[in-house]
Design an enzyme around this catalytic site. Structure first.
Site, PDB file in Angstrom:
ATOM      1  N   ILE A   8       9.522  33.950  81.002  1.00  0.00           N
ATOM      2  CA  ILE A   8      10.269  33.090  81.912  1.00  0.00           C
ATOM      3  C   ILE A   8       9.475  31.831  82.232  1.00  0.00           C
ATOM      4  O   ILE A   8       8.254  31.837  82.272  1.00  0.00           O
ATOM      5  CB  ILE A   8      10.694  33.827  83.200  1.00  0.00           C
ATOM      6  CG1 ILE A   8       9.492  34.205  84.055  1.00  0.00           C
ATOM      7  CG2 ILE A   8      11.516  35.062  82.858  1.00  0.00           C
ATOM      8  CD1 ILE A   8       9.867  34.774  85.416  1.00  0.00           C
ATOM      9  N   CYS A   9      10.184  30.748  82.466  1.00  0.00           N
ATOM     10  CA  CYS A   9       9.571  29.456  82.758  1.00  0.00           C
ATOM     11  C   CYS A   9       9.236  29.377  84.250  1.00  0.00           C
ATOM     12  O   CYS A   9      10.126  29.402  85.094  1.00  0.00           O
ATOM     13  CB  CYS A   9      10.523  28.325  82.372  1.00  0.00           C
ATOM     14  SG  CYS A   9       9.876  26.697  82.766  1.00  0.00           S
ATOM     15  N   LEU A  10       7.946  29.276  84.553  1.00  0.00           N
ATOM     16  CA  LEU A  10       7.501  29.155  85.940  1.00  0.00           C
ATOM     17  C   LEU A  10       6.658  27.901  86.157  1.00  0.00           C
ATOM     18  O   LEU A  10       6.053  27.738  87.202  1.00  0.00           O
ATOM     19  CB  LEU A  10       6.673  30.391  86.328  1.00  0.00           C
ATOM     20  CG  LEU A  10       7.406  31.727  86.321  1.00  0.00           C
ATOM     21  CD1 LEU A  10       6.434  32.864  86.601  1.00  0.00           C
ATOM     22  CD2 LEU A  10       8.519  31.737  87.347  1.00  0.00           C
TER      23      LEU A  10
END
Length: 167
Positions: free
Chosen positions: A115-117
């Site tokens: 996931i993009c954080l």
């Protein structure tokens, strides 16, 4: 950071003191104890506020983590496997959580289902090394990501509830 409710939740998660990663041997054992204590407190707090939404476990060394997370939408429970590895430069570098089932289904994800954080979470993590740990990763990383992405994926028809799929 975020809204008042998020600040309250995060303020109830114990901060960590030991600045150690997997290659620090004895100090890593101490850091892992702190990680588990923090995760246990966070899960207990979630259960007490009727907001239980994940389970995590690790390998013996505490370097590979896996489990399940779930998101309730329109009274339906959507459940996903999660996994991540502790980077060798931890805690300076935050782990990258993968939700393999959702790989390629949203733009806010890297190859392999990570996931993009980067925009919101990683700068916050960097400001709070070594105080933040895995419980903070879940509360400020995966939790908000699920809250934004899962309803959007459902609305677009990209994911469906398992019961609806079997009918």
């Amino acid at each position: 950071m975020a809204d008042e409710a998020t600040r309250r939740v995060v303020s109830e998660i114990p901060v960590l003191k030991t600045n150690a990663g997997p290659r620090d041997r004895e100090l890593w054992v101490q850091r892992l104890k702190e990680e588990y204590q923090s995760l246990i407190r966070y899960v207990e707090n979630n259960k007490n506020s009727d907001n239980d939404w994940f389970r995590l476990e690790s390998n013996k060394e505490g370097t590979r983590w896996f489990g399940k997370c779930w998101y309730i939408h329109d009274f339906l429970k959507y459940e996903f496997d999660i996994e991540f590895e502790i980077p060798i430069t931890y805690p300076t570098t935050a782990p990258e959580i993968a939700v393999p089932e959702l790989d390629g289904k949203t733009a806010k994800m890297y190859r392999g289902g990570k996931i993009c954080l980067t925009d919101h979470f990683k700068p916050l993590w960097a400001r709070n090394v070594p105080k933040f740990g895995l419980a903070h990763l879940m509360a400020l990383g995966l939790g908000p990501w699920l809250a934004v992405e899962v309803p959007d994926l459902i609305q677009k028809g990209v994911i469906q509830h398992k019961e609806k799929c079997s009918q």
